[in-house]
Write an enzyme that holds these catalytic residues in place. Structure first.
Site, mmCIF file in Angstrom:
data_model
loop_
_atom_site.group_PDB
_atom_site.id
_atom_site.type_symbol
_atom_site.label_atom_id
_atom_site.label_comp_id
_atom_site.label_asym_id
_atom_site.label_seq_id
_atom_site.Cartn_x
_atom_site.Cartn_y
_atom_site.Cartn_z
ATOM 1 N N ARG A 1 -17.032 18.829 -11.457
ATOM 2 C CA ARG A 1 -18.289 19.570 -11.582
ATOM 3 C C ARG A 1 -18.478 20.602 -10.484
ATOM 4 N NH1 ARG A 1 -21.968 14.486 -11.105
ATOM 5 N NH2 ARG A 1 -20.336 14.127 -9.583
ATOM 6 N N GLN B 1 -41.153 24.310 8.338
ATOM 7 C CA GLN B 1 -41.288 25.517 7.527
ATOM 8 C C GLN B 1 -39.892 25.996 7.140
ATOM 9 O OE1 GLN B 1 -44.240 28.310 9.082
ATOM 10 N NE2 GLN B 1 -42.766 29.941 8.825
ATOM 11 N N ASN C 1 -37.967 29.498 5.633
ATOM 12 C CA ASN C 1 -38.149 30.934 5.417
ATOM 13 C C ASN C 1 -36.948 31.503 4.682
ATOM 14 O OD1 ASN C 1 -40.541 30.882 7.033
ATOM 15 N ND2 ASN C 1 -39.231 30.882 8.836
ATOM 16 N N HIS D 1 -35.485 38.208 17.543
ATOM 17 C CA HIS D 1 -36.798 37.559 17.592
ATOM 18 C C HIS D 1 -36.798 36.228 18.335
ATOM 19 C CE1 HIS D 1 -37.338 39.656 13.459
ATOM 20 N NE2 HIS D 1 -37.670 40.464 14.435
ATOM 21 N N LYS E 1 -34.160 26.602 15.046
ATOM 22 C CA LYS E 1 -33.885 27.147 13.717
ATOM 23 C C LYS E 1 -32.563 26.603 13.196
ATOM 24 C CE LYS E 1 -36.008 31.659 14.577
ATOM 25 N NZ LYS E 1 -35.763 33.109 14.662
ATOM 26 N N HIS F 1 -32.974 35.453 18.380
ATOM 27 C CA HIS F 1 -32.144 35.356 17.179
ATOM 28 C C HIS F 1 -32.207 36.653 16.383
ATOM 29 C CE1 HIS F 1 -31.813 34.254 12.812
ATOM 30 N NE2 HIS F 1 -30.647 33.878 13.285
ATOM 31 N N TYR G 1 -33.702 29.880 6.419
ATOM 32 C CA TYR G 1 -33.695 29.144 7.676
ATOM 33 C C TYR G 1 -34.899 28.240 7.774
ATOM 34 C CZ TYR G 1 -36.379 33.254 9.333
ATOM 35 O OH TYR G 1 -37.277 34.276 9.472
#
Length: 182
Positions: free
Chosen positions: A23, A46, A48, A62, A72, A119, A132
């Site tokens: 598969r 969270q 994103n 950032h 992250k 990052h 992420y």
């Protein structure tokens, strides 16, 4: 999962361990127990998604200032990127050092970026999608960044920058900063 130490303190490249049959395959991309075994944060709050239409798009460099720093877990799910992280933890032995990683939908590598790192990524193809997970909700008042072209960082990007936001192009240079980074 295989956790591969990078040259930067506390950052890891994570290789999936696919189990396959007729598969296709199955693999864990995050497991709290396995993350705990190598002392990585796994309380992600969270997820994103970033979609970039054009090759040479640069997003970042950032970070969120303390106390809102975020760990992250970054993965390119369509196309290819070069992901760059910079250690901005003043007490770290790898302070202001950077490392570059190629993350693609084909190699399925993930990058664990700890708190206290800036990052960024550049798309190597058109139509790229990156997902992420983060351990801290986005806090606009703590948002900050480094200039992608700061000579003090010495980052050599693989392509010319074709698309970048005004904000990302105008973060202050390191020599212009009065306050500590993280």
């Amino acid at each position: 999962m295989k956790f591969i130490k990078t040259d930067l303190k506390d950052a890891y490249l994570i290789e999936l361990e696919p189990r396959g049959d007729d598969r296709g395959f199955f693999a864990r991309s995050m497991c709290r127990d396995e993350f705990s075994e190598v002392a990585l944060e796994s309380n992600f709050v969270q997820q994103n998604t970033s979609v970039s239409a054009h090759r040479g798009t640069l997003r970042g460099m950032h970070f969120q200032r303390a106390p809102f720093g975020e760990d992250k877990l970054v993965r390119c799910i369509s196309g290819a990127i070069v992901d760059v992280i910079v250690d901005i933890r003043k007490e770290s032995p790898t302070y202001l050092q950077h490392q570059m990683f190629e993350l693609t939908s084909r190699n399925r590598l993930q990058l664990y970026v700890p708190k206290g790192f800036a990052h960024s990524f550049m798309t190597l193809e058109d139509n790229v999608e990156v997902n992420y997970l983060v351990t801290t909700p986005y806090t606009p008042a703590s948002e900050d960044g480094l200039r992608y072209d700061d000579e003090e960082l010495g980052i050599v990007w693989p392509l010319p920058v074709t698309v970048i936001s005004e904000k990302d192009a105008s973060w202050p240079l390191l020599k212009e900063r009065q306050e500590s980074l993280y």
